[in-house]
Design a protein around this motif. Sequence first.
Motif, PDB file in Angstrom:
ATOM      1  N   ARG A 147      42.741  64.473  13.665  1.00 41.48           N
ATOM      2  CA  ARG A 147      41.751  64.328  12.724  1.00 41.48           C
ATOM      3  C   ARG A 147      40.473  65.413  13.429  1.00 41.48           C
ATOM      4  N   PHE A 148      40.398  65.355  14.479  1.00 43.47           N
ATOM      5  CA  PHE A 148      39.263  66.230  15.396  1.00 43.47           C
ATOM      6  C   PHE A 148      40.006  67.499  16.054  1.00 43.47           C
ATOM      7  N   ASP A 149      41.280  67.836  15.644  1.00 43.16           N
ATOM      8  CA  ASP A 149      41.749  69.294  15.933  1.00 43.16           C
ATOM      9  C   ASP A 149      41.654  69.265  17.686  1.00 43.16           C
ATOM     10  N   ALA A 150      42.264  68.485  18.171  1.00 41.14           N
ATOM     11  CA  ALA A 150      42.495  68.590  19.427  1.00 41.14           C
ATOM     12  C   ALA A 150      43.728  68.149  20.016  1.00 41.14           C
ATOM     13  N   LEU A 151      44.732  68.224  19.254  1.00 43.32           N
ATOM     14  CA  LEU A 151      46.287  68.239  19.647  1.00 43.32           C
ATOM     15  C   LEU A 151      46.797  68.586  20.770  1.00 43.32           C
ATOM     16  N   GLU A 152      46.267  69.897  20.948  1.00 43.72           N
ATOM     17  CA  GLU A 152      46.838  70.500  22.296  1.00 43.72           C
ATOM     18  C   GLU A 152      46.634  69.994  23.516  1.00 43.72           C
ATOM     19  N   VAL A 153      45.412  69.435  23.530  1.00 45.78           N
ATOM     20  CA  VAL A 153      45.017  68.929  25.072  1.00 45.78           C
ATOM     21  C   VAL A 153      45.576  67.453  25.079  1.00 45.78           C
ATOM     22  N   VAL A 154      45.847  66.789  24.026  1.00 48.18           N
ATOM     23  CA  VAL A 154      46.486  65.378  24.052  1.00 48.18           C
ATOM     24  C   VAL A 154      48.158  65.631  24.258  1.00 48.18           C
ATOM     25  N   ARG A 155      48.745  66.685  23.771  1.00 50.10           N
ATOM     26  CA  ARG A 155      50.228  66.915  24.066  1.00 50.10           C
ATOM     27  C   ARG A 155      50.142  67.312  25.627  1.00 50.10           C
ATOM     28  N   THR A 156      49.173  68.200  25.939  1.00 51.04           N
ATOM     29  CA  THR A 156      49.166  68.455  27.385  1.00 51.04           C
ATOM     30  C   THR A 156      49.261  67.374  28.504  1.00 51.04           C
ATOM     31  N   TYR A 157      48.293  66.357  28.050  1.00 54.60           N
ATOM     32  CA  TYR A 157      48.081  65.168  29.040  1.00 54.60           C
ATOM     33  C   TYR A 157      49.239  64.317  29.001  1.00 54.60           C
ATOM     34  N   VAL A 214      37.714  58.453  11.323  1.00 54.46           N
ATOM     35  CA  VAL A 214      38.439  59.146  12.459  1.00 54.46           C
ATOM     36  C   VAL A 214      39.818  59.336  12.185  1.00 54.46           C
ATOM     37  N   GLY A 215      40.031  59.280  10.870  1.00 52.90           N
ATOM     38  CA  GLY A 215      41.682  59.615  10.413  1.00 52.90           C
ATOM     39  C   GLY A 215      42.248  58.409   9.653  1.00 52.90           C
ATOM     40  N   ARG A 216      43.573  58.457   9.434  1.00 50.05           N
ATOM     41  CA  ARG A 216      44.170  57.550   8.693  1.00 50.05           C
ATOM     42  C   ARG A 216      44.930  56.562   9.871  1.00 50.05           C
ATOM     43  N   VAL A 217      44.084  55.829  10.465  1.00 48.15           N
ATOM     44  CA  VAL A 217      44.784  55.007  11.448  1.00 48.15           C
ATOM     45  C   VAL A 217      44.701  53.686  11.078  1.00 48.15           C
ATOM     46  N   ALA A 218      45.621  52.697  11.828  1.00 52.08           N
ATOM     47  CA  ALA A 218      45.656  51.260  11.533  1.00 52.08           C
ATOM     48  C   ALA A 218      45.455  50.331  12.832  1.00 52.08           C
ATOM     49  N   VAL A 219      44.286  49.962  13.040  1.00 52.85           N
ATOM     50  CA  VAL A 219      44.059  49.230  14.339  1.00 52.85           C
ATOM     51  C   VAL A 219      42.900  48.194  13.939  1.00 52.85           C
ATOM     52  N   LYS A 220      42.648  47.080  14.578  1.00 51.82           N
ATOM     53  CA  LYS A 220      41.649  46.134  14.405  1.00 51.82           C
ATOM     54  C   LYS A 220      40.491  46.747  14.829  1.00 51.82           C
ATOM     55  N   SER A 221      40.223  47.602  15.708  1.00 58.46           N
ATOM     56  CA  SER A 221      38.979  48.130  16.125  1.00 58.46           C
ATOM     57  C   SER A 221      39.266  49.604  16.531  1.00 58.46           C
ATOM     58  N   VAL A 222      38.391  50.517  16.413  1.00 59.08           N
ATOM     59  CA  VAL A 222      38.863  51.907  16.861  1.00 59.08           C
ATOM     60  C   VAL A 222      38.169  51.954  18.152  1.00 59.08           C
ATOM     61  N   GLY A 223      37.218  51.102  18.796  1.00 55.40           N
ATOM     62  CA  GLY A 223      36.686  51.338  19.842  1.00 55.40           C
ATOM     63  C   GLY A 223      37.659  51.680  20.991  1.00 55.40           C
ATOM     64  N   PRO A 224      38.647  50.991  21.319  1.00 53.69           N
ATOM     65  CA  PRO A 224      39.482  51.446  22.446  1.00 53.69           C
ATOM     66  C   PRO A 224      40.341  52.369  22.309  1.00 53.69           C
ATOM     67  N   LEU A 225      40.823  52.678  21.044  1.00 48.00           N
ATOM     68  CA  LEU A 225      41.457  53.953  20.793  1.00 48.00           C
ATOM     69  C   LEU A 225      40.730  55.205  20.707  1.00 48.00           C
ATOM     70  N   LEU A 226      39.567  55.152  20.401  1.00 44.67           N
ATOM     71  CA  LEU A 226      38.513  56.377  20.836  1.00 44.67           C
ATOM     72  C   LEU A 226      37.970  56.510  22.093  1.00 44.67           C
TER      73      LEU A 226
END
Length: 424
Positions: free
Chosen positions: A163-173, A121-133
């Motif tokens: 990573r998933f090429d969805a920056l615009e919707v996250v920026r808007t939110y 899912v990209g170069r993240v640093a988390v204990k678990s990707v579950g909540p992040l995703l």
Amino acid sequence: MVSTSSTGRFSDGRSTPSTPMSEAADSPAPNNSSKGMEIAPDGDIVLEIEHEVGKPAAVHSYRVSATILTTHSKYFASLLQPGRFSEAANVEAKHRNLREQYGEVGKAPPRELPALSIKDVGRVAVKSVGPLLGDFFNILHNREMQIPPPVANLANLAVVADRFDALEVVRTYLRRKKVMKMLDAKTTAKADLALGEERVRQRLLVGVLLDHTPWVEKYSLRMICKGWASKEVSVSAALWWDLPGRLEDELVYRRECMLETIQSLQSHFLALYSSRERQCKLGYDSSAQCDSFQLGEMVRFFTRIGTVQLQGTLIDVADPPEPHAGDLINLLDTLRQVPEYQIDKFHSHCGIRTRLVPMLDLLQRAIPHAAVCGECWEANRTDLAWLGAKRPLLWRKGDSGLYGTGHRHAGIRDFFTATERQWS
């Protein structure tokens, strides 16, 4: 990496698939799957995402809407484009069967929905990707997430969105929720100044990927001044340790140019007092002895603060010194401490202090403008980047590009990148 649970396994290596993905042999779903998360109750697809944080890596499942995914993510739009990859054909075939059985795909239980398995899912640093995703897919489906999230979470979210090429919707939110403003309001000036390198890097990455320009300018300048920009980093490190879009290299180069500029000022005075041109200010009674005294005291001062290293030239017996690793503003403050040396009571202002301090003031006014401008970096980085730009042959004191108001990117760049500077 991506695979489908009912049609075989396949993989990708980039954020947005642009070539057919290689198919491999069928394999069963891992036994260490975590409890699924229902993002869209009537979703028509299940994403099974595995990101190797621990071993064995957990698989996190999300029931989502394929339509929403393809609307907001170019990655999924490409992956599920009809006729492009086999994954889209497999999903559509499964949907036809489910419509015949349930009337609507959304009425089918999750275990019968077509599933896509994704690794990395990209170069993240988390204990678990579950909540992040979970946060990421909730944003894509316009559902609520914790507001405001910690900056570390926000940085990881930006990495996943990229990573998933969805920056615009996250920026808007995030703009709509005024997340950055809330984070700034919660951070006092004292706490902000005390931020360590990782926290500064996270904010800079968020500023760049999520288009929050104030953070780009503020934290790029801090990284330059603190000497935190690095040329080498492990490919397994989180993305904020290796800033994308050549930004890391740009910060390294800007600091090098600024150090070179400060050093050129020091060299300017050493050359003046080593020349035949008299620098003593006593008028008719000016003396070579005064200049020699000032040169000796100057060398002693620069050597004491660690900005000059005396070395013979007959044979090379030492490695070159490492670049200055300290804060640039502190370096200027140290240089300001140069005393007004006098060989006797009659020789006032014969040293460098009265000429050096105004030049240090000029440098201190210029340094804030050496930050990366978020707005211009996004719109016109090719023309405004320092790295790769042609260096001016000469900068003269008083060049108009260094003064005035507003954006002074070209003038500031010319000042710091010139191959030679005429300080007087």
